[in-house]
Design a protein around this motif. Structure first.
Motif, mmCIF file in Angstrom:
data_model
loop_
_atom_site.group_PDB
_atom_site.id
_atom_site.type_symbol
_atom_site.label_atom_id
_atom_site.label_comp_id
_atom_site.label_asym_id
_atom_site.label_seq_id
_atom_site.Cartn_x
_atom_site.Cartn_y
_atom_site.Cartn_z
ATOM 1 N N TYR B 67 -0.461 -5.059 11.603
ATOM 2 C CA TYR B 67 -1.701 -4.679 12.286
ATOM 3 C C TYR B 67 -1.897 -3.171 12.145
ATOM 4 N N GLY B 68 -0.851 -2.420 12.477
ATOM 5 C CA GLY B 68 -0.903 -0.967 12.348
ATOM 6 C C GLY B 68 -1.035 -0.519 10.912
ATOM 7 N N LEU B 69 -0.291 -1.176 10.036
ATOM 8 C CA LEU B 69 -0.345 -0.797 8.624
ATOM 9 C C LEU B 69 -1.750 -0.940 8.055
ATOM 10 N N SER B 97 -0.620 -4.527 1.850
ATOM 11 C CA SER B 97 0.210 -5.045 2.950
ATOM 12 C C SER B 97 0.908 -6.338 2.537
ATOM 13 N N ALA B 98 0.290 -7.105 1.644
ATOM 14 C CA ALA B 98 0.971 -8.306 1.145
ATOM 15 C C ALA B 98 2.214 -7.917 0.358
ATOM 16 N N THR B 99 2.099 -6.833 -0.409
ATOM 17 C CA THR B 99 3.267 -6.369 -1.161
ATOM 18 C C THR B 99 4.386 -5.936 -0.211
ATOM 19 N N VAL B 100 3.989 -5.183 0.817
ATOM 20 C CA VAL B 100 4.980 -4.758 1.815
ATOM 21 C C VAL B 100 5.620 -5.993 2.459
ATOM 22 N N ALA B 101 4.782 -6.962 2.818
ATOM 23 C CA ALA B 101 5.293 -8.177 3.466
ATOM 24 C C ALA B 101 6.227 -8.940 2.536
ATOM 25 N N PHE B 102 5.914 -8.891 1.253
ATOM 26 C CA PHE B 102 6.766 -9.581 0.281
ATOM 27 C C PHE B 102 8.172 -8.993 0.284
ATOM 28 N N VAL B 103 8.237 -7.656 0.264
ATOM 29 C CA VAL B 103 9.543 -6.979 0.230
ATOM 30 C C VAL B 103 10.293 -7.214 1.551
ATOM 31 N N ILE B 104 9.598 -6.984 2.658
ATOM 32 C CA ILE B 104 10.246 -7.137 3.963
ATOM 33 C C ILE B 104 10.595 -8.603 4.223
ATOM 34 N N GLY B 105 9.676 -9.483 3.851
ATOM 35 C CA GLY B 105 9.927 -10.909 4.036
ATOM 36 C C GLY B 105 11.168 -11.365 3.292
ATOM 37 N N PHE B 106 11.403 -10.757 2.155
ATOM 38 C CA PHE B 106 12.575 -11.102 1.366
ATOM 39 C C PHE B 106 13.859 -10.884 2.153
ATOM 40 N N LEU B 107 13.852 -9.818 2.959
ATOM 41 C CA LEU B 107 15.038 -9.527 3.769
ATOM 42 C C LEU B 107 15.022 -10.319 5.068
#
Lengths: 253, 322
Positions: B67-69, B97-107
């Motif tokens: 949301y903040g991002l 933000s989807a790219t960020v979510a992809f990386v974070i989601g991976f972890l």
């Protein structure tokens, strides 16, 4: 042996810390045969099944599928290679209809699981294959019933239908008759004797009558060790088996 | 049928026409139009969270991060004194933000249950402290957006984001599309897997599915929509600040989702409406509004076990039964 070896284990071991759940097991499972596995509680039967389907990783030793080592592949890849399993405790999507349960299984083969927009109900063929799987186990009339509302025996049948819907080559069945009445067991026995003509079945079961009736090959395990493998008659007459089952007295089933 | 529950159909048929007409009644009162716009934006955010928590069974306490991002990405990439195109930037923000979510989601998706709550919270807090300590982004004051984007498509400017009524309709339109998107998604082939993984992950693996990938896709989609909501919020008020990233934002959204009825998707709108409605009315009555609010929410959660949506569904079913 006239039938091809589909699945093989070579010196398979599983240790839980110091406990040897399975010790140096080498078995071969053949096409179009039912391979029964019996043994007292704690003999490592379920551990073996859990390793054959990739749920546990072996401590050492190998699992070979058509001659290829598959010990290191991911659990979901076992199913993709045609190794399907049913569970000791009923493991279904209990809030969905029987058809939907099987549809999840069929959809993997039909593809489109990353399709966001196409309705899950839009393909007739998917429905048909799922329905066929249900009919194969005799649940045709239960097609639109919610899985939690059918009888316990039917839920066990549904579980087998789900495995069949993945078009497997090998069926790993963990006590499909556990907790069933005599008549319900008979249904499963009839079902399995039909299925074993088409698939390689590994059956772990406590019901001795059933396993003697069904098995082409029978393996007896005790304390994680392989005791004897052979035809039903060979195993029945083996003195070591008598000792394992009768000698200890307390573990008699 | 896309809307398979009667309560759902009823709600959609009442809510959207009413919301469509609302600005006509409130023509003179800009305050209420703004208030309702905020509720729409929050509903989009809560809906994306509801999908993750209620539909996918992925309990996250870090959804506010996206949301903040949404807001911060906008101030980062948009030139300060120049109007950019709204649609192009919507795409940029969702993609980044989807790219960020992809990386974070991976972890994050390697864990589940309580561990997943902790890890998502940790990522959100890291982001929160990064932005609230950063001089470039105005620290706790945040950043102002001096020029709002223009909205032309092929040179045709349809509406003006500075006009509250226009903005209201944009948010209503977005909310409707989000609802439609999730409804179609849930009914799709992909949705079948989402349901299966939520109900019985172990069985789904045994049927040959790599459930991690499906969870990751869901996480990315929901996060991108969460960021879109944050972007709208930033445009409405003309600033971003770190409070958007705070864990209380995630927590409040979770309360709204539970209040509305987890996993019902349209319940997110109900939950947000009721929560914000209570907030507004209690705020005017007493200084200690949070105290009463907390009490009321506890009461409502106890009475409506399956949220307001579940309560309405049961009510209609009971009436049909007689």
């Amino acid at each position: 042996m006239e039938n091809n070896v589909i699945l093989e284990t070579e010196g398979l071991c599983k240790y839980w810390g110091g406990l040897k759940a399975l010790d140096d097991l080498s078995l071969a499972f053949h096409d179009n045969q039912l391979h029964g596995i019996v043994g007292p509680n704690g003999a490592g039967k379920s551990t073996l099944l859990n390793m054959l389907c990739g749920h546990y990783k072996p401590t050492s030793g190998k699992i070979l599928h058509r001659g290829e080592s598959i010990s290191s592949i991911k659990p979901y890849e076992f199913a993709r290679r045609g190794i399907g399993r049913s569970f000791q405790k009923t493991n279904i999507y209990s809030n969905s209809t029987c058809l939907e349960n099987c549809s999840v299984a069929v959809q993997r083969l039909m593809g489109g699981s990353f399709n966001f927009f196409r309705s899950r109900y839009s393909q007739k063929m998917l429905d048909e294959i799922a329905t066929q799987a249900l009919e194969k186990v005799g649940l045709g009339q239960r097609r639109d019933h919610i899985a939690s509302q059918i009888s316990y025996g039917e839920q066990r049948q549904l579980e087998i239908a789900m495995v069949l819907a993945t078009s497997p080559e090998v069926l790993l069945l963990d006590e499909p008759m556990a907790g069933m009445g005599h008549e319900e067991s008979q249904l499963i026995i009839d079902l399995l004797s039909r299925l074993k003509k088409e698939y390689c079945i590994v059956l772990v079961e406590h019901d001795m009558d059933a396993i003697f009736e069904l098995s082409d090959q029978l393996t007896v395990m005790v304390d994680g060790q392989h005791l004897v493998t052979g035809s039903v008659d060979e195993v029945r007459d083996d003195p070591r088996v008598k000792e394992a089952y009768l000698g200890q007295g307390d573990e008699v089933y | 049928m896309l809307l398979n529950k009667r309560a759902e159909r009823l709600f959609v048929w009442i809510f959207f026409p009413l919301a469509l007409l609302m600005p006509m009644f409130l023509e003179q009162n800009e305050y209420y139009v703004n208030k309702l716009t905020t509720i729409m934006i929050l509903s989009i955010f809560v809906m994306s969270l509801d999908y993750l928590v209620g539909k996918c069974g992925l309990i996250t306490l870090g959804h506010a991060m996206f949301y903040g991002l949404g807001g911060y990405i906008f101030v980062m990439i948009a030139p300060e004194y120049e109007a950019v195109n709204f649609w192009i930037y919507t795409f940029y923000i969702c993609a980044i933000s989807a790219t960020v979510a992809f990386v974070i989601g991976f972890l994050v998706l390697r864990t589940n249950g309580i561990y997943m709550i902790m890890i998502t919270l940790a990522f959100a807090q890291m982001t929160f402290y990064y932005f609230s300590d950063s001089i470039d982004f105005g620290g706790t004051d945040g950043v102002f957006v001096y020029v709002k984007p223009e909205t032309s498509i092929f040179g045709l400017s349809l509406f003006d984001l500075d006009n509250p009524t226009h903005f209201y309709y944009l948010c209503l339109f977005s909310l409707f599309n989000t609802l439609l998107f999730f409804k179609v998604l849930i009914r799709s082939r992909f949705g079948r897997l989402v349901d299966a993984i939520h109900e019985n992950p172990g069985r789904t693996v045994a049927l040959g599915y790599n459930i991690f990938i499906y969870r990751l896709v869901s996480y990315v989609v929901a996060s991108a929509l969460g960021a879109y909501a944050g972007y709208l919020f930033t445009l409405q008020y003309g600033f971003v600040n770190p409070s958007m990233l705070s864990w209380t934002t995630s927590g409040t959204a979770l309360v709204m989702s539970i209040l509305g009825g987890m996993g019902s998707i349209y319940g997110a709108i109900l939950g947000t409406l009721v929560y914000e409605g209570l907030h507004y009315s209690l705020e005017h009555l007493t200084e200690h509004w949070l105290l009463f609010m907390g009490g009321l929410i506890i009461l409502m959660v106890m009475v409506f076990k399956k949220g307001i949506a579940g309560f309405l569904e049961d009510l209609l079913e009971k009436r049909d039964g007689k």
